[in-house]
Design a protein around this motif. Structure first.
Motif, PDB file in Angstrom:
ATOM      1  N   MET A 129       0.768  -1.151   0.088  1.00 22.87           N
ATOM      2  CA  MET A 129      -0.002   0.016   0.103  1.00 22.87           C
ATOM      3  C   MET A 129       0.715   1.249  -0.059  1.00 22.87           C
ATOM      4  N   ALA A 130       0.553   2.321  -0.685  1.00 16.34           N
ATOM      5  CA  ALA A 130       1.209   3.346  -0.724  1.00 16.34           C
ATOM      6  C   ALA A 130       1.244   4.095   0.382  1.00 16.34           C
ATOM      7  N   ARG A 131       2.146   4.914   0.851  1.00 17.03           N
ATOM      8  CA  ARG A 131       2.167   5.649   2.073  1.00 17.03           C
ATOM      9  C   ARG A 131       1.786   6.884   1.631  1.00 17.03           C
ATOM     10  N   HIS A 132       0.914   7.566   2.518  1.00 17.33           N
ATOM     11  CA  HIS A 132       0.269   8.932   2.501  1.00 17.33           C
ATOM     12  C   HIS A 132       0.705   9.844   3.433  1.00 17.33           C
ATOM     13  N   ARG A 133       0.979  10.833   3.161  1.00 17.13           N
ATOM     14  CA  ARG A 133       1.308  12.187   3.996  1.00 17.13           C
ATOM     15  C   ARG A 133       0.736  12.142   5.425  1.00 17.13           C
ATOM     16  N   THR A 134       1.108  12.326   6.291  1.00 16.50           N
ATOM     17  CA  THR A 134       0.502  12.036   7.793  1.00 16.50           C
ATOM     18  C   THR A 134      -0.464  13.281   8.019  1.00 16.50           C
ATOM     19  N   ARG A 135      -0.575  14.424   7.090  1.00 18.47           N
ATOM     20  CA  ARG A 135      -1.431  15.369   7.292  1.00 18.47           C
ATOM     21  C   ARG A 135      -2.916  15.083   6.706  1.00 18.47           C
ATOM     22  N   GLY A 136      -3.792  15.671   7.137  1.00 19.71           N
ATOM     23  CA  GLY A 136      -5.121  15.300   6.478  1.00 19.71           C
ATOM     24  C   GLY A 136      -5.728  14.256   7.484  1.00 19.71           C
ATOM     25  N   CYS A 137      -6.240  13.270   6.648  1.00 26.35           N
ATOM     26  CA  CYS A 137      -7.157  12.160   7.255  1.00 26.35           C
ATOM     27  C   CYS A 137      -6.360  10.908   7.929  1.00 26.35           C
ATOM     28  N   ALA A 138      -5.095  10.969   7.611  1.00 26.28           N
ATOM     29  CA  ALA A 138      -4.438   9.477   7.876  1.00 26.28           C
ATOM     30  C   ALA A 138      -4.673   8.933   9.399  1.00 26.28           C
ATOM     31  N   ASP A 139      -4.928   9.674  10.342  1.00 21.25           N
ATOM     32  CA  ASP A 139      -5.401   9.079  11.618  1.00 21.25           C
ATOM     33  C   ASP A 139      -6.789   8.294  11.569  1.00 21.25           C
ATOM     34  N   ILE A 140      -7.654   9.186  10.796  1.00 20.98           N
ATOM     35  CA  ILE A 140      -8.963   8.476  10.606  1.00 20.98           C
ATOM     36  C   ILE A 140      -8.830   7.317   9.605  1.00 20.98           C
ATOM     37  N   ALA A 141      -8.010   7.063   8.682  1.00 20.14           N
ATOM     38  CA  ALA A 141      -7.797   6.057   7.748  1.00 20.14           C
ATOM     39  C   ALA A 141      -7.405   4.943   8.498  1.00 20.14           C
ATOM     40  N   ARG A 142      -6.611   5.327   9.484  1.00 18.13           N
ATOM     41  CA  ARG A 142      -5.903   4.067  10.182  1.00 18.13           C
ATOM     42  C   ARG A 142      -6.858   3.400  11.222  1.00 18.13           C
ATOM     43  N   LEU A 143      -7.645   4.321  11.711  1.00 18.98           N
ATOM     44  CA  LEU A 143      -8.764   3.830  12.657  1.00 18.98           C
ATOM     45  C   LEU A 143      -9.839   3.103  11.797  1.00 18.98           C
ATOM     46  N   ALA A 144     -10.419   3.573  10.591  1.00 22.07           N
ATOM     47  CA  ALA A 144     -11.186   2.903   9.684  1.00 22.07           C
ATOM     48  C   ALA A 144     -10.720   1.505   9.398  1.00 22.07           C
ATOM     49  N   ARG A 145      -9.391   1.338   9.081  1.00 20.56           N
ATOM     50  CA  ARG A 145      -8.701   0.343   8.676  1.00 20.56           C
ATOM     51  C   ARG A 145      -8.663  -0.674   9.914  1.00 20.56           C
ATOM     52  N   SER A 146      -8.596  -0.366  10.967  1.00 23.89           N
ATOM     53  CA  SER A 146      -8.623  -1.337  12.173  1.00 23.89           C
ATOM     54  C   SER A 146      -9.656  -1.704  12.479  1.00 23.89           C
TER      55      SER A 146
ATOM     56  N   THR B  16     -12.656  15.842   5.551  1.00 26.27           N
ATOM     57  CA  THR B  16     -11.489  16.931   6.257  1.00 26.27           C
ATOM     58  C   THR B  16     -10.568  17.237   5.442  1.00 26.27           C
ATOM     59  N   CYS B  17      -9.912  16.284   4.564  1.00 21.75           N
ATOM     60  CA  CYS B  17      -9.107  16.755   3.354  1.00 21.75           C
ATOM     61  C   CYS B  17      -9.686  17.909   2.638  1.00 21.75           C
ATOM     62  N   LEU B  18     -11.061  17.724   1.915  1.00 21.94           N
ATOM     63  CA  LEU B  18     -11.506  18.661   1.282  1.00 21.94           C
ATOM     64  C   LEU B  18     -11.611  20.149   1.984  1.00 21.94           C
ATOM     65  N   VAL B  19     -12.303  20.250   3.144  1.00 22.13           N
ATOM     66  CA  VAL B  19     -12.198  21.451   3.903  1.00 22.13           C
ATOM     67  C   VAL B  19     -11.036  22.277   4.263  1.00 22.13           C
ATOM     68  N   ASN B  20      -9.794  21.165   4.520  1.00 20.96           N
ATOM     69  CA  ASN B  20      -8.758  21.667   4.947  1.00 20.96           C
ATOM     70  C   ASN B  20      -7.648  22.112   3.555  1.00 20.96           C
ATOM     71  N   GLY B  21      -8.320  21.914   2.235  1.00 26.71           N
ATOM     72  CA  GLY B  21      -7.540  22.110   1.055  1.00 26.71           C
ATOM     73  C   GLY B  21      -6.364  21.170   0.788  1.00 26.71           C
ATOM     74  N   HIS B  22      -6.376  19.917   1.687  1.00 30.65           N
ATOM     75  CA  HIS B  22      -5.369  19.034   1.038  1.00 30.65           C
ATOM     76  C   HIS B  22      -5.633  18.350  -0.101  1.00 30.65           C
ATOM     77  N   PRO B  23      -4.706  18.136  -0.973  1.00 34.63           N
ATOM     78  CA  PRO B  23      -4.789  17.594  -2.217  1.00 34.63           C
ATOM     79  C   PRO B  23      -5.507  16.085  -2.281  1.00 34.63           C
ATOM     80  N   LEU B  24      -6.495  15.830  -2.792  1.00 36.95           N
ATOM     81  CA  LEU B  24      -7.157  14.535  -2.768  1.00 36.95           C
ATOM     82  C   LEU B  24      -6.223  13.418  -3.215  1.00 36.95           C
ATOM     83  N   ALA B  25      -5.419  13.676  -3.857  1.00 40.97           N
ATOM     84  CA  ALA B  25      -4.312  12.613  -4.411  1.00 40.97           C
ATOM     85  C   ALA B  25      -3.678  11.809  -3.110  1.00 40.97           C
TER      86      ALA B  25
ATOM     87  N   LEU C 135      -9.746   8.806   0.997  1.00 44.50           N
ATOM     88  CA  LEU C 135     -10.135   8.402  -0.307  1.00 44.50           C
ATOM     89  C   LEU C 135      -9.494   7.368  -1.039  1.00 44.50           C
ATOM     90  N   HIS C 136      -8.411   6.961  -0.791  1.00 42.46           N
ATOM     91  CA  HIS C 136      -7.627   5.962  -1.458  1.00 42.46           C
ATOM     92  C   HIS C 136      -8.009   4.762  -0.972  1.00 42.46           C
TER      93      HIS C 136
END
Length: 130
Positions: free
Chosen positions: A1-18, A80-89, A94-95
């Motif tokens: 799996m590709a690594r994503h930057r820690t800003r944005g929703c990374a913690d939320i993504a980890r919780l959902a994956r858990s 969260t990514c959208l409202v904080n202006g983080h690139p969706l890529a 989203l990934h």
């Protein structure tokens, strides 16, 4: 799996994956229990393996709630990514949704979340003031 930057929703993504990984582990445990039960009955290995596979694939009553919770978190992470202006890529949520569910399911989830969020109190994400 590709690594994503820690800003944005990374913690939320980890919780959902858990949550989703926990659901998978629960299914595996049910399968192991069924295999052990068949072993205790002295059944042949082929029957134990079949019982394990079958039992691990049977939907459990909590499956829908766990999946809904994880997908809800992922949609909130995308927001969260959208409202904080983080690139969706770089959006880990989203990934994850696109990888596991696909584009059409993402559209369905967003439509459902939008309808749910419209009923939130003002200042929480939409809705009207209370």
């Amino acid at each position: 799996m590709a690594r994503h930057r820690t800003r944005g929703c990374a913690d939320i993504a980890r919780l959902a994956r858990s949550i989703l990984n926990g659901k998978d582990q629960l299914h595996a445990a049910v399968g192991r229990f069924a295999a052990g039960f068949f072993a205790a009955l002295g059944r042949p290995r082929i029957e134990r393996v079949f019982a394990q596979e079958l039992a691990s694939r049977i939907p459990l009553p909590i499956d829908a709630q766990l999946t809904a919770a994880a997908r809800g978190l992922q949609i909130a992470g995308i927001y969260t990514c959208l409202v904080n202006g983080h690139p969706l890529a770089d959006c880990a949520c989203l990934h994850d949704v696109l990888t596991t569910e696909g584009k059409e399911r993402l559209h369905q989830l967003v439509r459902g979340a939008t309808g749910d969020w419209q009923n939130l109190p003002y200042g929480v994400g939409g809705g009207v003031a209370i």
